[in-house]
Write a protein that holds these residues in place. Sequence first.
Motif, short mmCIF file in Angstrom:
data_model
loop_
_atom_site.label_atom_id
_atom_site.label_comp_id
_atom_site.label_asym_id
_atom_site.label_seq_id
_atom_site.Cartn_x
_atom_site.Cartn_y
_atom_site.Cartn_z
N LEU A 165 0.82 -1.21 0.00
CA LEU A 165 0.00 0.00 0.00
C LEU A 165 0.85 1.27 0.00
CD1 LEU A 165 -2.70 -1.12 2.59
CD2 LEU A 165 -2.76 -1.33 0.09
N VAL A 166 2.15 1.15 0.02
CA VAL A 166 3.16 2.21 -0.02
C VAL A 166 3.29 2.93 1.32
CG1 VAL A 166 4.00 4.28 -1.20
CG2 VAL A 166 2.83 2.49 -2.51
N ASN A 167 2.20 3.23 1.98
CA ASN A 167 2.21 3.88 3.28
C ASN A 167 1.48 3.01 4.29
OD1 ASN A 167 3.45 6.49 2.57
ND2 ASN A 167 1.63 6.72 1.30
N VAL A 168 1.64 3.32 5.57
CA VAL A 168 0.91 2.62 6.62
C VAL A 168 -0.47 3.26 6.73
CG1 VAL A 168 0.81 2.11 9.09
CG2 VAL A 168 3.00 2.02 7.87
N TYR A 169 -1.50 2.44 6.70
CA TYR A 169 -2.89 2.90 6.80
C TYR A 169 -3.61 2.14 7.90
CZ TYR A 169 -2.37 5.09 2.22
OH TYR A 169 -1.96 5.86 1.17
N GLY A 172 -1.26 -1.10 8.89
CA GLY A 172 -0.24 -1.81 8.15
C GLY A 172 -0.03 -1.25 6.75
N ARG A 173 1.10 -1.64 6.18
CA ARG A 173 1.47 -1.24 4.82
C ARG A 173 1.21 -2.38 3.83
NH1 ARG A 173 7.40 0.86 2.67
NH2 ARG A 173 6.98 0.41 0.48
N TYR A 174 1.34 -3.62 4.30
CA TYR A 174 1.20 -4.77 3.43
C TYR A 174 -0.03 -5.59 3.81
CZ TYR A 174 6.04 -3.67 2.39
OH TYR A 174 7.18 -3.02 2.03
N VAL A 175 -0.76 -6.03 2.79
CA VAL A 175 -1.88 -6.94 2.99
C VAL A 175 -1.53 -8.21 2.23
CG1 VAL A 175 -4.34 -7.35 2.59
CG2 VAL A 175 -3.55 -5.06 3.23
N THR A 176 -1.54 -9.33 2.95
CA THR A 176 -1.16 -10.62 2.38
C THR A 176 -2.31 -11.60 2.50
OG1 THR A 176 1.14 -10.26 3.06
CG2 THR A 176 0.50 -12.53 2.54
#
Length: 186
Positions: free
Chosen positions: A89-93, A152-156
């Motif tokens: 997502l490039v940034n933490v959301y 988080g920045r990454y969703v897996t």
Amino acid sequence: MSKHILGHFLNLLLPGQRCEVEVYAAPPGRALSQLLYNLALKQKAVQSSTSGSVGTAGKAVDRYRDANYQSGSCTLTNVQSDPWWRVDLVNVYTIGTVMITNRQELENGLDGAEIWIGNSTTFSNPKSIRCAVISHISKGQVFYFPCNSMKGRYVTVFLPGSAKVLSLCEVEVYYGQMTAFMSGCF
């Protein structure tokens, strides 16, 4: 033009029509448009492997919910142990909801898959948090998973087990706290 309406019930009558209805609600003081931006749209996605040249990871963030693999809008890994797919997502959301569209041809293909959110590319990192375990998404259908404002920045999406294939037709990630209700076409 959409209007913001307060209420508790929605009645919709479309004689002879059998279509999808989606209802979204924003918390008081938040604009609904802020919540409906798909953070994953067109972001960089990767997966553990790719079967052929069509099922690349980016197909799950291309905005097309087409659940037919032959249309070219779904991902596909090789048969392997523990396949995974991840979007940056490039940034933490603060993530409120993850929405997944299941493939038309794979009724039980996502059963047992896990959705993880974190700030590391390694979803097994102790600071990553599991948002949900997918018990079942009917073939060709969309399902919403509330993530209770996880950051988080990454969703897996991770499918544990041996000899598994992971195929996703769309993954959408929404900011904040969002309540979403959906019914499919019949």
